[in-house]
Each structure stands twice: as structure tokens, then as C-alpha cells.
Design a protein around this motif. Structure first.
Motif, PDB file in Angstrom:
ATOM      1  N   PRO A   1      -3.667  -1.466  -6.593  1.00 48.34           N
ATOM      2  CA  PRO A   1      -2.424  -1.425  -6.871  1.00 48.34           C
ATOM      3  C   PRO A   1      -1.092  -0.290  -6.384  1.00 48.34           C
ATOM      4  O   PRO A   1      -0.150  -1.220  -6.069  1.00 48.34           O
ATOM      5  N   ALA A   2      -1.511   0.737  -5.395  1.00 45.16           N
ATOM      6  CA  ALA A   2      -0.281   1.100  -4.496  1.00 45.16           C
ATOM      7  C   ALA A   2      -0.133   0.083  -2.939  1.00 45.16           C
ATOM      8  O   ALA A   2       1.208  -0.312  -2.808  1.00 45.16           O
ATOM      9  N   GLY A   3      -1.101  -0.613  -2.876  1.00 42.06           N
ATOM     10  CA  GLY A   3      -1.059  -1.111  -1.234  1.00 42.06           C
ATOM     11  C   GLY A   3      -0.473  -2.981  -2.132  1.00 42.06           C
ATOM     12  O   GLY A   3      -0.161  -3.630  -1.231  1.00 42.06           O
TER      13      GLY A   3
ATOM     14  N   ARG B   1      10.876   1.422 -12.067  1.00 41.57           N
ATOM     15  CA  ARG B   1       9.618   0.804 -11.453  1.00 41.57           C
ATOM     16  C   ARG B   1       8.553   0.269 -12.122  1.00 41.57           C
ATOM     17  O   ARG B   1       7.967  -0.888 -11.733  1.00 41.57           O
ATOM     18  N   ILE B   2       8.701   1.218 -13.303  1.00 41.16           N
ATOM     19  CA  ILE B   2       6.911   0.969 -13.959  1.00 41.16           C
ATOM     20  C   ILE B   2       7.531  -0.995 -15.112  1.00 41.16           C
ATOM     21  O   ILE B   2       7.375  -1.829 -14.614  1.00 41.16           O
TER      22      ILE B   2
ATOM     23  N   ALA C   1       0.796   1.911  -8.258  1.00 43.50           N
ATOM     24  CA  ALA C   1       1.718   1.441  -7.978  1.00 43.50           C
ATOM     25  C   ALA C   1       3.562   1.639  -7.788  1.00 43.50           C
ATOM     26  O   ALA C   1       3.905   0.963  -6.948  1.00 43.50           O
ATOM     27  N   VAL C   2       3.523   2.928  -8.751  1.00 46.90           N
ATOM     28  CA  VAL C   2       5.055   2.593  -8.615  1.00 46.90           C
ATOM     29  C   VAL C   2       5.051   4.033  -7.024  1.00 46.90           C
ATOM     30  O   VAL C   2       6.089   3.469  -6.330  1.00 46.90           O
ATOM     31  N   ASP C   3       3.874   4.254  -6.981  1.00 44.30           N
ATOM     32  CA  ASP C   3       4.072   5.189  -5.782  1.00 44.30           C
ATOM     33  C   ASP C   3       3.876   4.958  -4.797  1.00 44.30           C
ATOM     34  O   ASP C   3       4.141   4.665  -3.646  1.00 44.30           O
TER      35      ASP C   3
ATOM     36  N   ALA D   1       7.487   1.807  -0.125  1.00 42.31           N
ATOM     37  CA  ALA D   1       8.058   0.751   0.535  1.00 42.31           C
ATOM     38  C   ALA D   1       9.497   0.549   0.360  1.00 42.31           C
ATOM     39  O   ALA D   1      10.104   0.331   0.803  1.00 42.31           O
ATOM     40  N   GLU D   2      10.384   1.439  -0.842  1.00 45.71           N
ATOM     41  CA  GLU D   2      11.759   1.329  -0.242  1.00 45.71           C
ATOM     42  C   GLU D   2      12.044   2.646   0.725  1.00 45.71           C
ATOM     43  O   GLU D   2      13.357   2.148   0.683  1.00 45.71           O
TER      44      GLU D   2
END
Length: 531
Positions: A103-105, A175-176, A513-515, A520-521
Motif C-alpha cells: 500500500p505505501a509503495g 488522502r484517505i 497508503a496515506v504515509d 510522494a507529496e
């Protein structure tokens, strides 16, 4: 759009009843409401033997909105649009590299790709369709592929789970919502946008992650499977690139480290390269299984088999006399206990369910917190050694990937079980009866016993004698934290961005995912394309 909260209706209501209830509260005709959209849906089962209710937050369209804002229970509908950051001015010579496609990647890659940064994603495992074959081979034939399993491969560990998306993290930047919308567009059920405890199910999740991958590729991103990062190119405390499969060099000044909580060999490599890593608390324990019907009856009373109700869940906790926190985790209604090892000769359990959640059993982890004081040494990776100790013990019982099981009543008596009661195990490749007290130290066993008994007072049937315990659950979260600063960058290696659950900054699909999105931001806001 206007927002009205806490619309409460009995279980057998229709969509027209929702509209009628809004009109009633506003003292208008239902025909005045042009459209309405469910933004949140939850269940009120406090009077489960009298009536179960659904509670809604609704956005609706109506003429002359300002007239209705005088009501204290009406507000403007919030803005759900996700905003990309303004690109920075430092030119990047190379495309960003992302290690791991969990999810993070995945979501850091998606945001970077949508912003035009064409990331390169390196995933040690296989695409999900090939990965499924390896997982099936492990579950059915005990043949473990250490690079393609429940932990490693497209979608990360979450692909073989319940796909739970509920989280306690705060989110002011949509983000969610961005993540949920991407999942829906990729094939996940639309209800995840509003249901109180959204889940996708492993059967739907495997479709969604493939489609998100294709979207990233269509936007210029490149995803390389069977591509294990085996070393890091670091000069003057700056990341310069990575080495893949002990041979190929890829260069970049930006590397997002989204490796997952089971990438123990990568933890070791990072430690050897001098990346700052510290010990982190986590939890260990067992899986507990009950008949789904029993849990449904406990939570829904006489409505337990109502067609509008899905398999019931629960969330329970207890503080044991020895000070340990005992709690349920990753509850899988109508699911399975699954073999989740990623290293040879170790037994690891986890929970999984499909979207329908219609298996005969429901299960959950029952975990006890452990801290660095419990670990065998002060070494930063000592938590990994702690996990391995119990995974090896579980394997050595039968010298196989069969998991040790015990009826809860027998666990209380420190007696090896000899037969199953009403609950049969769902774990594959198989199980073996064993006294779980002999695996864990007393502070774990005693806390589990006390906690399960206390939970049985809160939820009927939970602590029945024949509730089935399966060991061991050790991968609740990462045993390490890869230290980073306020810019999400490694505190001692510039350009390296530890992300998600494996780095110690998230717990579950949504927070991971949010992290990844946050990182990325931050990269976008600092850098611009320079290649």
C-alpha cells in the motif's frame, strides 16, 4: 450540496425512506430533494433483540440551500477533492525509485505518476496472478517460495487479508478519500466510500491492485517484479541508487523505502549500510476461531441472519494484571486463518476473508504487547530475533508448516487437546494439537488467558471451552523503526524515505497508503523533473 448527519432508520428501510426522513426533518416534501448520496453508514445494534438501526450521514441537493443552513443539524457538504502539491524547483537527475509495491509503495507511486514523475517501482515478489499460485502451493503442499508468498508480491501483505480500510488516523487533506476512490475505480465495491468499517476482501483486492498497477504504468511509471533490492549505493550519507538481484545498478537521489514489516533481510542490509534503525514495540499471540453464526448471534441478537446484515465483527481489549495490553486485531468475519511464513521452517499465522465474508468461521488475532525490554538484546534488530524464536518453536513441534492448535478450555488447563469441538480449523496446510503454554513465556500465556476470559464477559460465546486457538501470530507490526525526520527523510541518509508499515510508521492498508501519499507529496513539493 448540504450535509445532514445521524439519520436513523430501522433495519428494513428503503432508499425512499432515507429521503423521506430528510424531508421530515426539514419539513419539506421528498420531491424537493433532487438527489442524495450516502457519505457514511453504520449499524446501531445496542437493542439487538428489539430493533437494529442503520445510521447515515447524507449529502443532498436542494434548491435555495442557504435557507436550510439555519438548522443546527445542516451544514455545507465538505470538499472531497484531493489537491496535488505545487512542484518544487530542485531538478531531479534520475527518476524516483520505490522499493516495494504494498500500500505505501503503491500509493506513493500513483501520486508521483499522476504528477508526471515516472517512478520506478522494485518489487521482490511476483505479479498477483503468479503470486496466487505460489501461495496456493504453500497452503496445499507446504512448498514455500521465500520471494513470493503471503508477505511478498504485488499488493504486499494486504492482498492476502480481509482488505480492511478502517483507520484511526486523522486526515484533513482527503488522502484517505483519494485512496478509496482509486480502489473503487480499480474494481473495489463502491460501498467502501461510505460504510463505517470498509473492507474489500482478498478476492476483490487482487483485481484492484492489478488495475492500479496498470494505471501507474499508463502514466509512465515502471514496475519491475522479481526485483529484489540487495544493496544500497550510499556516498557521503546520501543515497545514490540501489543494486537489484545482486547485479543491476539503478541510480537515483530519491529512494522510497516501502518494504513491509517482513523484509527482514532488507532490514539487515540497511543496518549494515549504517541506516539508523531502532527497536520498536509490537505484539504477539494467537488466532482465535469461532463459528461465524455464534459471533453473529452475539452481536445481532435475533436479527443475526437478517439479509441486510453482513458477518458481524468485534473489537475487544483488556489490561491484564501483569500490565500487558491484550486486544483483538485484524478481525476477519467469515474468514480463514492462513499460513503466512516468508522464511523457511517457521510457522506464522494471519487472517484473511473474501468480500462476501461467508465462510463458516470467524477469526481474529488475540495479541499481547511486547516491548524492547522483552527482546534478547539491545541490538536494533533484536525484535526480529524475538519473532523468529516463536515462529521456529511453532515449526519444530511437528517439523512442518502445520500450526499448533488448542481448545481455549484446554489452554486454561495447560492440557493438550485431543479433539475439536464445534469449531474446526481453517488453517492450511494442516494443524497439530499442542499445549500453547509451552510455546510462550508465562507473561504472554497468562495475559492471553485473562484477556480471553474478560472478553467472554463482553461478547457471548467468545471464551467458550471449544473456541479454537492457533499459533503463532507474530507479524502484527514491524519490530523496527527506520528513523526519519519531519520531512519523512532518513535522519542520516539524505534522499532515503522510510515509508509505511515496514518502516514502523503505519499499521494497516489505509495508514500505510496515506504515509506513502504524504512522502510522494513531500518529494513533489521539493523537486521537479530534470531528466
Amino acid at each position: 450540496m448540504l450535509r445532514i448527519n445521524n439519520i436513523k432508520l430501522p433495519i428494513d428501510h428503503s432508499n425512499e425512506d432515507i429521503k423521506a426522513e430528510i424531508a421530515k426533518k426539514l419539513n419539506i416534501s421528498s420531491n424537493d430533494i433532487r438527489k442524495f448520496y450516502i457519505r457514511k453508514k453504520s449499524i446501531d445494534a445496542r437493542k439487538k433483540n428489539t430493533m437494529i438501526y442503520f445510521i447515515y450521514n447524507i449529502d443532498f441537493e436542494i434548491e435555495n440551500e442557504d435557507i436550510f443552513l439555519k438548522h443546527s443539524f445542516i451544514s455545507k457538504s465538505p470538499n472531497y477533492n484531493y489537491k496535488f502539491p505545487i512542484p518544487g524547483d530542485i531538478p531531479l537527475k534520475h527518476k524516483p525509485i520505490i522499493i516495494g509495491f504494498g500500500p505505501a509503495g503503491m500509493f506513493s507511486a500513483l501520486i508521483l505518476a499522476e504528477a508526471g514523475y515516472e517512478p520506478i517501482i522494485l518489487e521482490r515478489g511476483k505479479k498477483v496472478d503468479e503470486r496466487k499460485k505460489d501461495v496456493k502451493n504453500f497452503w496445499e503442499n507446504s512448498i514455500l517460495n521465500t520471494e513470493s508468498n503471503v508477505q511478498f508480491g504485488e499488493g504486499g501483505a494486504g492482498t492476502f487479508s480481509d482488505g480492511k480500510l478502517n483507520t484511526l488516523i486523522k486526515d484533513k487533506h482527503n488522502r484517505i478519500r483519494k485512496m478509496l476512490k482509486e480502489f473503487v475505480e480499480a474494481g473495489a465495491p463502491e460501498e467502501i466510500l461510505y460504510i463505517n468499517k470498509p473492507h474489500i476482501g482478498t478476492d476483490k483486492l487482487e483485481i484492484a491492485v492489478k488495475n492500479i498497477r496498470k494505471k501507474i504504468e499508463n502514466l509512465g511509471g515502471k514496475i519491475l517484479f522479481n526485483s529484489k533490492v540487495t544493496d544500497f549505493i550510499i556516498k557521503n550519507n546520501k543515497i545514490k541508487g540501489v543494486i537489484v538481484n545482486n547485479s543491476e545498478k539503478l541510480y537515483s537521489d530519491i529512494v522510497i523505502l516501502a518494504i513491509g514489516h517482513s523484509a527482514r533481510d532488507t532490514f539487515q542490509t540497511l543496518f549494515e549500510k549504517g541506516v539508523k534503525i531502532t527497536q520498536k514495540p509490537f505484539s504477539i499471540g494467537v488466532r482465535i476461531e469461532h463459528l461465524k453464526e455464534m459471533i453473529d448471534k452475539s452481536q445481532y441478537g435475533k436479527f443475526y441472519n437478517h439479509p441486510k446484515l453482513k458477518a458481524a465483527d468485534y473489537k475487544l481489549s483488556h489490561r491484564a494484571k501483569n500490565g500487558r495490553a491484550v486486544y483483538t486485531f485484524c478481525m476477519c468475519p467469515g474468514g480463514y486463518v492462513v499460513a503466512s511464513a516468508s522464511e523457511k521452517n517457521m510457522v506464522v499465522t494471519n487472517g484473511m476473508s473474501e468480500f462476501a465474508r461467508n465462510n463458516i468461521n470467524s477469526n481474529s488475532a488475540i495479541l499481547v504487547n511486547v516491548s524492547p525490554e522483552d527482546f534478547p538484546s539491545k541490538h536494533p534488530l533484536s525484535g526480529v530475533d524475538f519473532q523468529r524464536r516463536y515462529e521456529k518453536k511453532a515449526f519444530e513441534i511437528s517439523q512442518s508448516y502445520y500450526a499448533p492448535v488448542q481448545l481455549f478450555g484446554d489452554f486454561l488447563k495447560s492440557k493438550k487437546s485431543s479433539k475439536f469441538g464445534s469449531v474446526n480449523p481453517t488453517y492450511k496446510p494442516g494443524t497439530v494439537f499442542y499445549d500453547l503454554n509451552k510455546i510462550f513465556p508465562d507473561y504472554i500465556s497468562s495475559a492471553l488467558k485473562e484477556g480471553i476470559l474478560a472478553m467472554g464477559k463482553k461478547l457471548k460465546y467468545f471464551s467458550n471451552y471449544d473456541s479454537l486457538l492457533t499459533g503463532v501470530e507474530t507479524r502484527s507490526s514491524s519490530p523496527v523503526r527506520i528513523e526519519r525526520n519531519e520531512d519523512y527523510e532518513s535522519i542520516n541518509i539524505k534522499g532515503l524515505y522510510p515509508a509505511g508499515e515496514g518502516a514502523g510508521y503505519a499499521g494497516g492498508i489505509t495508514s500505510s497508503a496515506v504515509d506513502g501519499i504524504r512522502i510522494a507529496e513531500r518529494i513533489i513539493s521539493k523537486y521537479k523533473k530534470g531528466w
